[in-house]
Design a protein around this motif. Structure first.
Motif, PDB file in Angstrom:
ATOM      1  N   THR A  46      43.698  46.174  39.439  1.00 58.77           N
ATOM      2  CA  THR A  46      43.726  45.848  40.869  1.00 58.77           C
ATOM      3  C   THR A  46      43.720  47.131  41.693  1.00 58.77           C
ATOM      4  O   THR A  46      44.052  48.213  41.192  1.00 58.77           O
ATOM      5  N   LEU A  47      43.372  46.973  42.956  1.00 60.64           N
ATOM      6  CA  LEU A  47      43.385  48.132  43.847  1.00 60.64           C
ATOM      7  C   LEU A  47      44.803  48.681  43.976  1.00 60.64           C
ATOM      8  O   LEU A  47      44.996  49.895  44.070  1.00 60.64           O
ATOM      9  N   THR A  48      45.801  47.805  43.958  1.00 57.22           N
ATOM     10  CA  THR A  48      47.195  48.256  44.004  1.00 57.22           C
ATOM     11  C   THR A  48      47.494  49.192  42.836  1.00 57.22           C
ATOM     12  O   THR A  48      48.064  50.275  43.014  1.00 57.22           O
ATOM     13  N   GLU A  49      47.101  48.773  41.632  1.00 59.47           N
ATOM     14  CA  GLU A  49      47.336  49.601  40.447  1.00 59.47           C
ATOM     15  C   GLU A  49      46.558  50.900  40.532  1.00 59.47           C
ATOM     16  O   GLU A  49      47.058  51.969  40.133  1.00 59.47           O
ATOM     17  N   ILE A 109      45.645  52.476  43.286  1.00 57.66           N
ATOM     18  CA  ILE A 109      46.266  53.338  44.295  1.00 57.66           C
ATOM     19  C   ILE A 109      47.481  54.049  43.717  1.00 57.66           C
ATOM     20  O   ILE A 109      47.681  55.254  43.942  1.00 57.66           O
ATOM     21  N   ASP A 110      48.301  53.309  42.968  1.00 60.08           N
ATOM     22  CA  ASP A 110      49.470  53.934  42.333  1.00 60.08           C
ATOM     23  C   ASP A 110      49.043  55.087  41.428  1.00 60.08           C
ATOM     24  O   ASP A 110      49.654  56.169  41.439  1.00 60.08           O
ATOM     25  N   ALA A 128      47.629  55.987  51.698  1.00 63.90           N
ATOM     26  CA  ALA A 128      47.350  55.179  50.509  1.00 63.90           C
ATOM     27  C   ALA A 128      48.327  54.015  50.394  1.00 63.90           C
ATOM     28  O   ALA A 128      47.932  52.881  50.086  1.00 63.90           O
ATOM     29  N   ASN A 129      49.589  54.268  50.659  1.00 60.86           N
ATOM     30  CA  ASN A 129      50.587  53.205  50.574  1.00 60.86           C
ATOM     31  C   ASN A 129      50.388  52.152  51.661  1.00 60.86           C
ATOM     32  O   ASN A 129      50.685  50.972  51.454  1.00 60.86           O
ATOM     33  N   ARG A 189      47.748  50.012  50.407  1.00 62.78           N
ATOM     34  CA  ARG A 189      48.315  49.276  49.271  1.00 62.78           C
ATOM     35  C   ARG A 189      49.027  48.004  49.709  1.00 62.78           C
ATOM     36  O   ARG A 189      49.086  47.023  48.968  1.00 62.78           O
ATOM     37  N   SER A 190      49.552  47.979  50.930  1.00 59.57           N
ATOM     38  CA  SER A 190      50.304  46.824  51.414  1.00 59.57           C
ATOM     39  C   SER A 190      49.405  45.707  51.942  1.00 59.57           C
ATOM     40  O   SER A 190      49.892  44.641  52.315  1.00 59.57           O
ATOM     41  N   SER A 193      44.254  44.981  48.520  1.00 56.44           N
ATOM     42  CA  SER A 193      44.776  45.683  47.348  1.00 56.44           C
ATOM     43  C   SER A 193      45.074  44.743  46.186  1.00 56.44           C
ATOM     44  O   SER A 193      45.272  45.187  45.054  1.00 56.44           O
ATOM     45  N   LYS A 194      45.112  43.432  46.450  1.00 55.27           N
ATOM     46  CA  LYS A 194      45.373  42.468  45.385  1.00 55.27           C
ATOM     47  C   LYS A 194      44.126  42.205  44.544  1.00 55.27           C
ATOM     48  O   LYS A 194      44.215  41.615  43.464  1.00 55.27           O
TER      49      LYS A 194
END
Length: 338
Positions: free
Chosen positions: A68-71, A73-74, A95-96, A99-100, A104-105
Motif C-alpha cells: 500500500t501507499l501507506t507502507e 511512505i513508511d 509524507a506523513n 499518509r493520512s 494511501s490505503k
C-alpha cells in the motif's frame, strides 16, 4: 501453464461469494498468482502474464500489488528521507500528511492517473495553493521512482507523470505601503524591532533569522553564514552597514542565538504587532518580498547577485521583480552607465 481455481466462501455479511485464483508457472520464473472476481478477468491476466514470460519481458507485479501507499511512505521516510536528505523534517511532515489520506490505503499498482487527479481535486477543494500541491506531487513522484529503481517494483508506472499539474502560483506581492514601516516599528516590542529591521535589510526568511547563531556571524568580514536554508543550500550573505549596526546593537545571550526567538515566536510577535498597529493582511514573509524589491529598486546589484543574497532557488523566481528596474533599463538605453 496457467491454472485457475474457483473459490467459494461466505463474506463478512454471511453472503455467498466467488473468487477465481489464477496461477501461472513457467520455467525460469517464480510462480505468480492473483485473485479476481470474474473468471474472464482471471483468464485474461493469465494469458498476458504467459505472453510476457514467453517474450522475456515479464516483470513481477507481486510486490507492487501487495504494498500500500501507506507502507511505501513508511519505507520511503526510513530509507530515503531520513538517510539521504540533509534536512528531513519538512519532507517527513509532508509524507506523513499524505499518509493520512484515503489514497494511501490503495496498493501502489492500483494508483493511476485517475487517482492522482482525484487527489489534486481534493486538495484544491481544501483551498491549498498550486505550489503546495505541486510539492505533494513531487514527493509522490520521487517515491514511485525510488520504488521502481531501488525496491524492485519495475512494473510500476509513475502516475504523477500522467496528470496535468496545477499551475505554480505567483506568490504574494504585498509590499509595505506609505507609513506602514513606521507604524510597525512603533508598535513592535523591543526584542522584536531588530528582527523586523534585519529582515528588511537582508531579505532573510523567518526560519533563517530564528536559526541564526553568533558563530555564523562575521562582523569583521561583513557577512553571515547560513548552513540550513529552505532550499537545503548553504549560502553566505553580505551584510550592509545598517545590518551590521543592527547586530552590533544586540546583546549576547548564553544560548548563542542572535535574536533569541524561535520561528513560531517571530510569527506570534508579528501578528500581535500588526494587530496593534492596525495594519491589514501583513505577514512576516512580506518583509522578505519588500526587502528583495528594495534590492532591485535601490541598488545596482545584478539579478544573480541579488539571488545570492536572497537565496531564491531559481532566476525565474526573481523574474517577477524585473519590472522594478524598467526605468533604469530605459535610462541605459538612452546612454546612461550602470
Amino acid at each position: 501453464m496457467a491454472t485457475i481455481w474457483k473459490k467459494e466462501f461466505k463474506n463478512s455479511k454471511g453472503k455467498d461469494e466467488v473468487r477465481y485464483l489464477a496461477r501461472v508457472r513457467r520455467k525460469g520464473h517464480k510462480p505468480v498468482s492473483k485473485t479476481f472476481k470474474r473468471k474472464g478477468d482471471a483468464d485474461k491476466w493469465a494469458r498476458d502474464i504467459e505472453s510476457e514470460m514467453d517474450k522475456g519481458v515479464f516483470v513481477s507485479r507481486e510486490e507492487a500489488e501487495g504494498t500500500t501507499l501507506t507502507e511505501a511512505i513508511d519505507r520511503y521516510i526510513k530509507e530515503y528521507i531520513q538517510t539521504r536528505l540533509k534536512h528531513p523534517k519538512r519532507e517527513t511532515d509532508r509524507a506523513n500528511a499524505i499518509r493520512s489520506r484515503d489514497i494511501s490505503k490503495l496498493f501502489l499498482a492500483r494508483i493511476r492517473g485517475k487517482e492522482i487527479a482525484a487527489f489534486i481535486k481534493e486538495r484544491e477543494k481544501e483551498g491549498v495553493s498550486g505550489n503546495t500541491i505541486r510539492l505533494d506531487l513531487a514527493l509522490l513522484s520521487k517515491l514511485f521512482e525510488v520504488a521502481r529503481r531501488d525496491w524492485g517494483m519495475e512494473s510500476l508506472v509513475n502516475p504523477t507523470k500522467l496528470v496535468h499539474k496545477p499551475k505554480a502560483g505567483q506568490g504574494r506581492t504585498r509590499r509595505l505601503e506609505k507609513g506602514e514601516e513606521e507604524s510597525l516599528l512603533e508598535k513592535a516590542a523591543d526584542r522584536f524591532k531588530p528582527v523586523v529591521l534585519f529582515a528588511l535589510e537582508t531579505a532573510m526568511r523567518r526560519a533563517e533569522i530564528a536559526g541564526l547563531d553568533w558563530g555564523d556571524v562575521d562582523l569583521k568580514g561583513s557577512s553571515i553564514y547560513l548552513g540550513e536554508t529552505k532550499n537545503y543550500e548553504e549560502r553566505t550573505i553580505p551584510l550592509s552597514p545598517r545590518a551590521k549596526d543592527i547586530l552590533k546593537g544586540l546583546p549576547r545571550n548564553i544560548s548563542g542565538s542572535v535574536f533569541g526567538l524561535s520561528a513560531d515566536q517571530i510569527t506570534g510577535y508579528m501578528r500581535r504587532t500588526v494587530k496593534t498597529a492596525k495594519l491589514h493582511d501583513l505577514r512576516f514573509h512580506d518583509l522578505r518580498h519588500e526587502a528583495t524589491s528594495r534590492l532591485f529598486e535601490n541598488t545596482d546589484l545584478d539579478t544573480m547577485e541579488i539571488k545570492m543574497i536572497s537565496g531564491h532557488k531559481s532566476m525565474q523566481m526573481l523574474a517577477r521583480y524585473s519590472h522594478l528596474r524598467a526605468n533604469r533599463l530605459a535610462e541605459r538605453l538612452a546612454g546612461a552607465k550602470r
